[in-house]
Each structure stands twice: as structure tokens, then as C-alpha cells.
Design a protein around this motif. Structure first.
Motif, PDB file in Angstrom:
ATOM      1  N   GLU A  82      -4.527  -0.996   9.972  1.00 17.76           N
ATOM      2  CA  GLU A  82      -3.672  -2.162   9.717  1.00 17.76           C
ATOM      3  C   GLU A  82      -3.750  -2.593   8.265  1.00 17.76           C
ATOM      4  O   GLU A  82      -2.724  -2.891   7.636  1.00 17.76           O
ATOM      5  N   LEU A  83      -4.959  -2.626   7.715  1.00 16.78           N
ATOM      6  CA  LEU A  83      -5.128  -3.017   6.327  1.00 16.78           C
ATOM      7  C   LEU A  83      -4.436  -2.032   5.395  1.00 16.78           C
ATOM      8  O   LEU A  83      -3.759  -2.423   4.442  1.00 16.78           O
ATOM      9  N   SER A  84      -4.553  -0.742   5.682  1.00 15.14           N
ATOM     10  CA  SER A  84      -3.924   0.283   4.854  1.00 15.14           C
ATOM     11  C   SER A  84      -2.404   0.218   4.939  1.00 15.14           C
ATOM     12  O   SER A  84      -1.715   0.407   3.939  1.00 15.14           O
ATOM     13  N   GLU A  85      -1.881  -0.054   6.138  1.00 13.27           N
ATOM     14  CA  GLU A  85      -0.432  -0.202   6.284  1.00 13.27           C
ATOM     15  C   GLU A  85       0.061  -1.439   5.546  1.00 13.27           C
ATOM     16  O   GLU A  85       1.151  -1.445   4.982  1.00 13.27           O
ATOM     17  N   PHE A  86      -0.747  -2.480   5.519  1.00 10.32           N
ATOM     18  CA  PHE A  86      -0.363  -3.730   4.864  1.00 10.32           C
ATOM     19  C   PHE A  86      -0.253  -3.579   3.357  1.00 10.32           C
ATOM     20  O   PHE A  86       0.725  -3.999   2.753  1.00 10.32           O
ATOM     21  N   ASP A  87      -1.270  -2.947   2.734  1.00  9.30           N
ATOM     22  CA  ASP A  87      -1.244  -2.869   1.271  1.00  9.30           C
ATOM     23  C   ASP A  87      -0.926  -1.489   0.718  1.00  9.30           C
ATOM     24  O   ASP A  87      -0.870  -1.294  -0.490  1.00  9.30           O
ATOM     25  N   GLY A  88      -0.749  -0.486   1.587  1.00  6.61           N
ATOM     26  CA  GLY A  88      -0.358   0.843   1.138  1.00  6.61           C
ATOM     27  C   GLY A  88      -1.475   1.651   0.492  1.00  6.61           C
ATOM     28  O   GLY A  88      -1.218   2.678  -0.122  1.00  6.61           O
ATOM     29  N   THR A  89      -2.692   1.194   0.624  1.00  2.00           N
ATOM     30  CA  THR A  89      -3.832   1.904   0.041  1.00  2.00           C
ATOM     31  C   THR A  89      -4.402   2.874   1.067  1.00  2.00           C
ATOM     32  O   THR A  89      -4.398   2.604   2.260  1.00  2.00           O
ATOM     33  N   ASP A  90      -4.921   3.989   0.572  1.00  2.00           N
ATOM     34  CA  ASP A  90      -5.531   4.992   1.435  1.00  2.00           C
ATOM     35  C   ASP A  90      -6.710   4.377   2.196  1.00  2.00           C
ATOM     36  O   ASP A  90      -7.528   3.649   1.606  1.00  2.00           O
ATOM     37  N   PRO A  91      -6.857   4.640   3.494  1.00  2.00           N
ATOM     38  CA  PRO A  91      -7.979   4.086   4.270  1.00  2.00           C
ATOM     39  C   PRO A  91      -9.352   4.446   3.689  1.00  2.00           C
ATOM     40  O   PRO A  91     -10.279   3.651   3.746  1.00  2.00           O
ATOM     41  N   MET A  92      -9.477   5.634   3.121  1.00  2.00           N
ATOM     42  CA  MET A  92     -10.757   6.033   2.521  1.00  2.00           C
ATOM     43  C   MET A  92     -11.109   5.152   1.329  1.00  2.00           C
ATOM     44  O   MET A  92     -12.280   4.877   1.073  1.00  2.00           O
TER      45      MET A  92
END
Length: 167
Positions: free
Chosen positions: A23-33
Motif C-alpha cells: 500500500e505504501l509503495s502504491e501510494f508514493d510509487g517507491t520500490d518496496p525494497m
């Protein structure tokens, strides 16, 4: 420059953690890693790294009990304390190729009794565990305690063997 050490360990995320990371990665577009690396870096920065292990001379180790092992002829168990930790070891009459440093110490474990009491997990409470091979090697923090116990065991093994087997 030497590359950083890589360890063969992995971290398993819970389902909730995985969903939140996604969810956080989808929100800001940053890679989960990238989020995971930032969280680890933030955690490590908060850690107290100025710990100095005690010197071996300042550590007190003593035996509490010793008894023969009914399952192993020519062996006996010893137990004791080393500062706030407890230890247990299996001493053999003769050196073994599977013994610690090919010696008479076949098994040795050092654990935190408070952690054992709170968790009920023996291996989880161990700071050192050798059972005919290393399960948990001593860390820099645990090394002085291990060295003190090992010295006590090596120093006392001959006396125990004389008392136990040469009567």
C-alpha cells in the motif's frame, strides 16, 4: 573499497506487513525494497553501538552441579552460572573428533535464564550452543562468557574425570 558482508539470512514479513508495504509503495510509487531499506537504516541508527563486553577477568563462573549421563558411558554433565547466564556441558572421558576443538567437551550451552523463563524457548534464549558442532557461535558480546566457561571446563575436566571414573 571492500564490499559489505552478506549474510545468508532473510526476513519473513507477516501478511499485514506485506500488505502495508505494498500500500505504501502504491501510494508514493517507491520500490518496496527501498522502503524496507529505509526502515532498517532508521532502526540501526537508533541502536546503541557503544557496548563494551566485560573483560574475562571480571566475569565470575562457577559449577552448580555435575552428574553422570546414563545414556553415554564415560561422560558426565556439568552445569553452572557465568554472571547472569547459566551453562550446561557434556564432558567426555576421552577426546572426540566431534568435541569442541577436538577435545573432551562434547556439548556446551550458555543461555539467559530470564529469556528462557519469559519465552519458554531454550534455543531462543541461548547465546552459545555447541552440540558436536556449532549451532550458535559466540558473538562478540557472548565471547568473553564462552571463553570463561570453556576455561573453567578445560581446567576442571581432568579433576572431574579422576573423581568420577578413577575411583
Amino acid at each position: 573499497m571492500t564490499p559489505p558482508k552478506r549474510y545468508r539470512k532473510h526476513v519473513a514479513l507477516t501478511d499485514l506487513q506485506s500488505r502495508r508495504l505494498t500500500e505504501l509503495s502504491e501510494f508514493d510509487g517507491t520500490d518496496p525494497m527501498e522502503h524496507a531499506k529505509r526502515a532498517i537504516d532508521e532502526y540501526l541508527q537508533k541502536q546503541k553501538l557503544d557496548f563494551t563486553p566485560p573483560k574475562e577477568n571480571d566475569i565470575r563462573a562457577e559449577f552448580r552441579d555435575h552428574s553422570g549421563d546414563a545414556n553415554v558411558q564415560g561422560a558426565f554433565w556439568v552445569s553452572g552460572t557465568v554472571d547472569k547466564y547459566e551453562f550446561s556441558a557434556l564432558i567426555l572421558k576421552l577426546p572426540s573428533k566431534l568435541g569442541l576443538d577436538r577435545g573432551k567437551i562434547s556439548k556446551v550451552a550458555i543461555w539467559d535464564p530470564e529469556v528462557l523463563k519469559n519465552t519458554g524457548n531454550f534455543i531462543g534464549s541461548c547465546i552459545v550452543n555447541y552440540d558436536r558442532g556449532w549451532d550458535i557461535k559466540p558473538s562478540k558480546i557472548a565471547e568473553p562468557y564462552f571463553n570463561k566457561v570453556k576455561a573453567l571446563l578445560v581446567q576442571s575436566a581432568e579433576q572431574f574425570i579422576k573423581n568420577r571414573f578413577l575411583r
